[in-house]
Structures are given as structure tokens and as C-alpha cells.
Scaffold this active site. Sequence first.
Site, PDB file in Angstrom:
ATOM      1  N   GLY A 193       0.825  -1.203   0.000  1.00 30.27           N
ATOM      2  CA  GLY A 193       0.000   0.000   0.000  1.00 30.27           C
ATOM      3  C   GLY A 193       0.854   1.246   0.000  1.00 30.27           C
ATOM      4  N   SER A 194       0.287   2.315   0.507  1.00 30.03           N
ATOM      5  CA  SER A 194       0.956   3.614   0.412  1.00 30.03           C
ATOM      6  C   SER A 194       2.032   3.780   1.486  1.00 30.03           C
ATOM      7  CB  SER A 194      -0.088   4.717   0.584  1.00 30.03           C
ATOM      8  OG  SER A 194      -0.681   4.597   1.858  1.00 30.03           O
TER       9      SER A 194
ATOM     10  N   GLY B 271       2.199   2.527   5.446  1.00 31.15           N
ATOM     11  CA  GLY B 271       3.359   1.719   5.825  1.00 31.15           C
ATOM     12  C   GLY B 271       4.121   2.354   6.974  1.00 31.15           C
TER      13      GLY B 271
ATOM     14  N   GLU C 149       5.600  -3.145   1.151  1.00 33.26           N
ATOM     15  CA  GLU C 149       5.737  -2.884  -0.297  1.00 33.26           C
ATOM     16  C   GLU C 149       4.939  -1.622  -0.551  1.00 33.26           C
ATOM     17  OE1 GLU C 149       7.704  -5.064  -1.537  1.00 33.26           O
ATOM     18  OE2 GLU C 149       7.516  -6.498   0.099  1.00 33.26           O
TER      19      GLU C 149
ATOM     20  N   CYS D  34       2.061   0.770  -8.650  1.00 34.08           N
ATOM     21  CA  CYS D  34       3.206   1.274  -7.876  1.00 34.08           C
ATOM     22  C   CYS D  34       4.386   1.512  -8.795  1.00 34.08           C
ATOM     23  CB  CYS D  34       3.574   0.287  -6.782  1.00 34.08           C
ATOM     24  SG  CYS D  34       3.955  -1.356  -7.422  1.00 34.08           S
TER      25      CYS D  34
HETATM   26  P1  NAD Z   1      -3.399   2.200   1.220  1.00 36.64           P
HETATM   27  O1  NAD Z   1      -2.098   2.371   1.917  1.00 36.64           O
HETATM   28  O2  NAD Z   1      -4.396   3.268   1.307  1.00 36.64           O
HETATM   29  O3  NAD Z   1      -4.129   0.868   1.756  1.00 36.64           O
HETATM   30  C1  NAD Z   1      -3.495  -0.397   1.758  1.00 36.64           C
HETATM   31  C2  NAD Z   1      -4.193  -1.293   2.778  1.00 36.64           C
HETATM   32  O4  NAD Z   1      -3.941  -0.818   4.090  1.00 36.64           O
HETATM   33  C3  NAD Z   1      -5.707  -1.328   2.622  1.00 36.64           C
HETATM   34  O5  NAD Z   1      -6.154  -2.629   2.892  1.00 36.64           O
HETATM   35  C4  NAD Z   1      -6.181  -0.346   3.679  1.00 36.64           C
HETATM   36  O6  NAD Z   1      -7.502  -0.578   4.118  1.00 36.64           O
HETATM   37  C5  NAD Z   1      -5.180  -0.625   4.789  1.00 36.64           C
HETATM   38  N1  NAD Z   1      -5.003   0.477   5.753  1.00 36.64           N
HETATM   39  C6  NAD Z   1      -5.242   1.799   5.583  1.00 36.64           C
HETATM   40  N2  NAD Z   1      -4.890   2.487   6.687  1.00 36.64           N
HETATM   41  C7  NAD Z   1      -4.413   1.569   7.578  1.00 36.64           C
HETATM   42  C8  NAD Z   1      -3.864   1.658   8.894  1.00 36.64           C
HETATM   43  N3  NAD Z   1      -3.751   2.816   9.526  1.00 36.64           N
HETATM   44  N4  NAD Z   1      -3.424   0.517   9.492  1.00 36.64           N
HETATM   45  C9  NAD Z   1      -3.519  -0.660   8.852  1.00 36.64           C
HETATM   46  N5  NAD Z   1      -4.022  -0.811   7.607  1.00 36.64           N
HETATM   47  C10 NAD Z   1      -4.476   0.294   6.975  1.00 36.64           C
HETATM   48  O7  NAD Z   1      -3.029   1.846  -0.301  1.00 36.64           O
HETATM   49  P2  NAD Z   1      -3.975   1.765  -1.574  1.00 36.64           P
HETATM   50  O8  NAD Z   1      -4.489   3.125  -1.886  1.00 36.64           O
HETATM   51  O9  NAD Z   1      -4.951   0.646  -1.436  1.00 36.64           O
HETATM   52  O10 NAD Z   1      -2.924   1.301  -2.697  1.00 36.64           O
HETATM   53  C11 NAD Z   1      -2.169   2.210  -3.428  1.00 36.64           C
HETATM   54  C12 NAD Z   1      -0.784   2.333  -2.853  1.00 36.64           C
HETATM   55  O11 NAD Z   1      -0.164   1.062  -2.808  1.00 36.64           O
HETATM   56  C13 NAD Z   1       0.129   3.185  -3.708  1.00 36.64           C
HETATM   57  O12 NAD Z   1       0.940   3.977  -2.888  1.00 36.64           O
HETATM   58  C14 NAD Z   1       0.960   2.164  -4.465  1.00 36.64           C
HETATM   59  O13 NAD Z   1       2.189   2.638  -4.939  1.00 36.64           O
HETATM   60  C15 NAD Z   1       1.123   1.124  -3.417  1.00 36.64           C
HETATM   61  N6  NAD Z   1       1.457  -0.174  -4.008  1.00 36.64           N
HETATM   62  C16 NAD Z   1       2.705  -0.703  -3.820  1.00 36.64           C
HETATM   63  C17 NAD Z   1       3.067  -1.902  -4.429  1.00 36.64           C
HETATM   64  C18 NAD Z   1       4.432  -2.516  -4.259  1.00 36.64           C
HETATM   65  O14 NAD Z   1       4.577  -3.699  -4.553  1.00 36.64           O
HETATM   66  N7  NAD Z   1       5.440  -1.786  -3.823  1.00 36.64           N
HETATM   67  C19 NAD Z   1       2.138  -2.548  -5.227  1.00 36.64           C
HETATM   68  C20 NAD Z   1       0.872  -1.984  -5.385  1.00 36.64           C
HETATM   69  C21 NAD Z   1       0.542  -0.805  -4.774  1.00 36.64           C
END
Ligand code: NAD
Length: 473
Positions: free
Chosen positions: A206-207, A211, A229, A263
Site C-alpha cells: 500500500g501507500s 506503511g 511494499e 506502484c
Molecule cells: P493504502 O495504503 O491506502 O491501503 C493499503 C491497505 O492498508 C488497505 O487494505 C487499507 O484498508 C489498509 N489500511 C489503511 N490504513 C491503515 C492503517 N492505519 N493501518 C492498517 N491498515 C491500513 O493503499 P492503496 O491506496 O490501497 O494502494 C495504493 C498504494 O499502494 C500506492 O501507494 C501504491 O504505490 C502502493 N502499491 C505498492 C506496491 C508494491 O509492490 N510496492 C504494489 C501496489 C501498490
Amino acid sequence: MSDTFRSLSPADPADEIGRFAVWDADAIAEAIGRAREAFPHWRDAGFEARAMVLRRFRDLAAERKEELAQLIAREMGKALWDARGEAALLPAKVDVTLEHGMGYAETLTAGAAARATFHPRGVLAVLGPFNFPAHLPNGHIVPALATGNSVVFKPSDLTPAVGEWMQRLWRDAGLPAGVFELVQGGAETGQALALDEGVDGVLFTGSYAVGRALREATLDQPDKLLALEMGGKNAMIVLEDADLELAAAEAALSITATTGQRCSCLSRLFVHHTVLDELQERLIDILSGLNIGPPLEEGVFMGPLVSRAAFERVQQMRAKAEEAGGERVFRGETLRIAPYIAPGLVRFKTTEQTHAYQREELFGPEAALYPIDDLEHGIAAVNDSEYGLAASIMSRSRGRFDRCVGRVRTGILNWNKGTIGASGRLPFGGGGKSGNDRPAGILATVYCTVPQSHLEFEGKLDPESLPPGFPRS
Ligand code: NAD
């Protein structure tokens, strides 16, 4: 579990895909409890028994891949060709894990009497993103299960139906109860799951913001594995000897695939000043010809962004391009309403990157063009970023690419291929704000396990082997 949330198709808000319960703290703890109970049995079942279930999952995933592709396209809005590509990666992940990934978590021998064995960690929480709602969680889940862990999976709250689809597939594949649990909800659910003492590791995609929050929140649980990631601000260097037709096609694809929501999408192009005008023209030609439309329609290249909120975020960031010193050289058009979005290009006069527009992840179909004088200038400009996920070098010279290998600080560095290209047989991940040195891809089996080292001896005590001053019997 009294609260519910709805999943609506970004392409058509009247299309409700389902209503889902938000899992509360008690329900999450119970799911973790079931996974804990199932863990030792799954671990002790042995690799062959686990592999049998994984292969059944693979066969079902292959059989039902069109059903999954349709659901992904409908729920998160990626075009069908893209969703089909994602769905095909599920069965492939099983094969690559069993045939190659397990090799990285196999017994390591150091002579006849010393070896290390690798063991599952226990219960692993998988937090998934919306943009690859099946493939990316699957990229953690398959290696976690293959190495003997149990899993509690929380899909993105934008893609709960895909999460349920995956749960059904594991059930149909005959995975024993408790080995795979699904919990639903947003940030609060994710946090409660990740921080629970019964979870031995968190596999997060995720973002950076989330993270980082996870890292901070788990500071007092140093034994909890955290595999992060995260995002990217990915770059391409285009040198004066590049094949510009190829460079433009690869760049345009990397800017716009999944509507810029990968990403690994491309957002910074560092182009030799002598070919910048021509590359810009070629890019505009391609970008203005993209078929933007409903994701479920055959022949569409680019669907909408995942939500209205995402659209607002991207538009706000885009509006800052001029404030950052850039000139908007291409503003794409679409007759469709938000969250449909058209691609864009912005050009800067120097490689100075100081503004948030130039440094933060945009997560939409837009890139910035910068002029460079030579390769070294390009390398420095690519490295001027907190992120470190993916970069590409476009040049006819392998030597110039080799010069970048190890000097460009990204986890992925491609030659004459865009930033979105990656092999399932290789590690996937990056440094800085992109990851915490726990690369996924083929190396996911490594973070799913812990090593135990052994010195082994069969025989009697040899008094000669004892140090001086140590009593002999
Ligand atoms: P996000 O960080 O908003 O959410 C990811 C997950 O975390 C979701 O399931 C969300 O509900 C959960 N989440 C949100 N806040 C949380 C918290 N405080 N504690 C625990 N869990 C929480 O990401 P997104 O918008 O779903 O995805 C897009 C992001 O992911 C972009 O930044 C993208 O670059 C990244 N991404 C990275 C990779 C990689 O392999 N490096 C791959 C795909 C996407």
C-alpha cells in the site's frame, strides 16, 4: 459486526457490487484465534500436503480466471485486458513459488555437520491494496501458505468482493478451516489486525503513509515481521541514442497502465535535451489516441480511477504543476465524467525537483519531462527521490545501461523496457519510501520464514577437541 459498507463500481455508481460487514475488534481477534489454532496442523502437514492444496487452488484459479477478471474490472475499474492480465497471475504465482520460490527457504547446508532449516513464522496478516486486489495479496498469501504459515487477509475496503472471491477459492481448493481467514473493513480493521499480539508478521502492500504508520505502531513489537511494499516515483532515462519509437511506446504504457495506478507507473522522464522535443511529440501522439472508456467494454485501454476521492486527489496534485515550475504540454481529453480521467504531460526546464508535485506519488496517468545533458546527469536526477522502486534506461548501448546497474538506486532497473515490466521469477521491491528491504516477488518465501541454524554431531566425546585447561575425564 453492526457497521456495513458498500462496494460500488467506479465506472457506474449505481452498480452496487455488495454490502459487507465491517469487522470489529472481537471478530478480528476471533479470526486470529482460529488462524493460530490451525497453524501447527498446517505447518506439520508437511510441504507435499500443502503443495497439493496449492495446486488445486492453482487449477481453480486458472479455470475461473475470466470470472475474476470481470469482477476486478467491475469493482476497481481497470480495463478488461489489464484485469485479465492480473487474473492470469494467480495460478502462475503458485507454480513459480513451488518450483522456484521454495528454493530460497530450503535447508542450507554448510558442510556435513552444519545446516540451517527454515520455519514458518505463525500467523501472518496480509493487508492488500486496491490496485491489484487479487494478484498482490496473492503474492504474499501463496508463499506464506506454502511455507506453512496461516494467513488472515484484509483486502482493501475498495475491493471487498475480490477478497471474498479469493476466500471462496481457497475454501473450494480444500484448504483446512482456519488456515486462511478473511476480515473486512478499512483503516481501523487493518490496524486492529496488524497490531494484534497474535499476529507474527504483517505483509503490507500500500501507500507510504500507511506503511509508515504501521512501522510506528509496531515499534514495541520488535519481533513482529513487517514486510512493506509501498509506492514509487518511478523514472525513465532516455538517451540520445535511444530508439525513440520504442521509448515513447514503453513510456506511454508505463504512464497510463491501470490508469496510472500501479506502484511501478512512470512519473518522471529524464530525456537527453537533443531528443526531448521529438519524444514529447511522440508521447502526445500516443496519449491522445488512447481509448478511455468503461472497463468492461472490449477494446478499452484505460478505465476510470478507482473512486471520486482518488480523482479529486489527482486533480489537486495536477493543479500544482505550474506552481512547481512546470509547463503543461499535454492535457488529454475525455468526454466521460469523474472518476474517468485523461492523461497529462508536464515539462520542466531543469532537473531540480523541489516541489511536492515532483516528489510525491501522483497515482494517476501523468508524467513530467525533464531535460538532461548526459547519462550521469540522468542518474543523479533519478536518484534525487525518497522513493526507490523502479527505473528504466532507454539506450541502444548495453554499456550505458550497465553503467547504471547498481548506481541507480531502485529495486527494479530495466533496459529498453518500461518501468511496469517485472518478472515473477525475480525479487520485487525497492528502498526508501518504497519498501523496507523485504523484497517480495520470488523472495517472498524468505520473509515468510525464520531460519534455525544447527551444528550436528553423531559420535563420542573426543578429548583432543577440548581446549587447554578444560578438564578431561
Ligand atoms: P493504502 O495504503 O491506502 O491501503 C493499503 C491497505 O492498508 C488497505 O487494505 C487499507 O484498508 C489498509 N489500511 C489503511 N490504513 C491503515 C492503517 N492505519 N493501518 C492498517 N491498515 C491500513 O493503499 P492503496 O491506496 O490501497 O494502494 C495504493 C498504494 O499502494 C500506492 O501507494 C501504491 O504505490 C502502493 N502499491 C505498492 C506496491 C508494491 O509492490 N510496492 C504494489 C501496489 C501498490
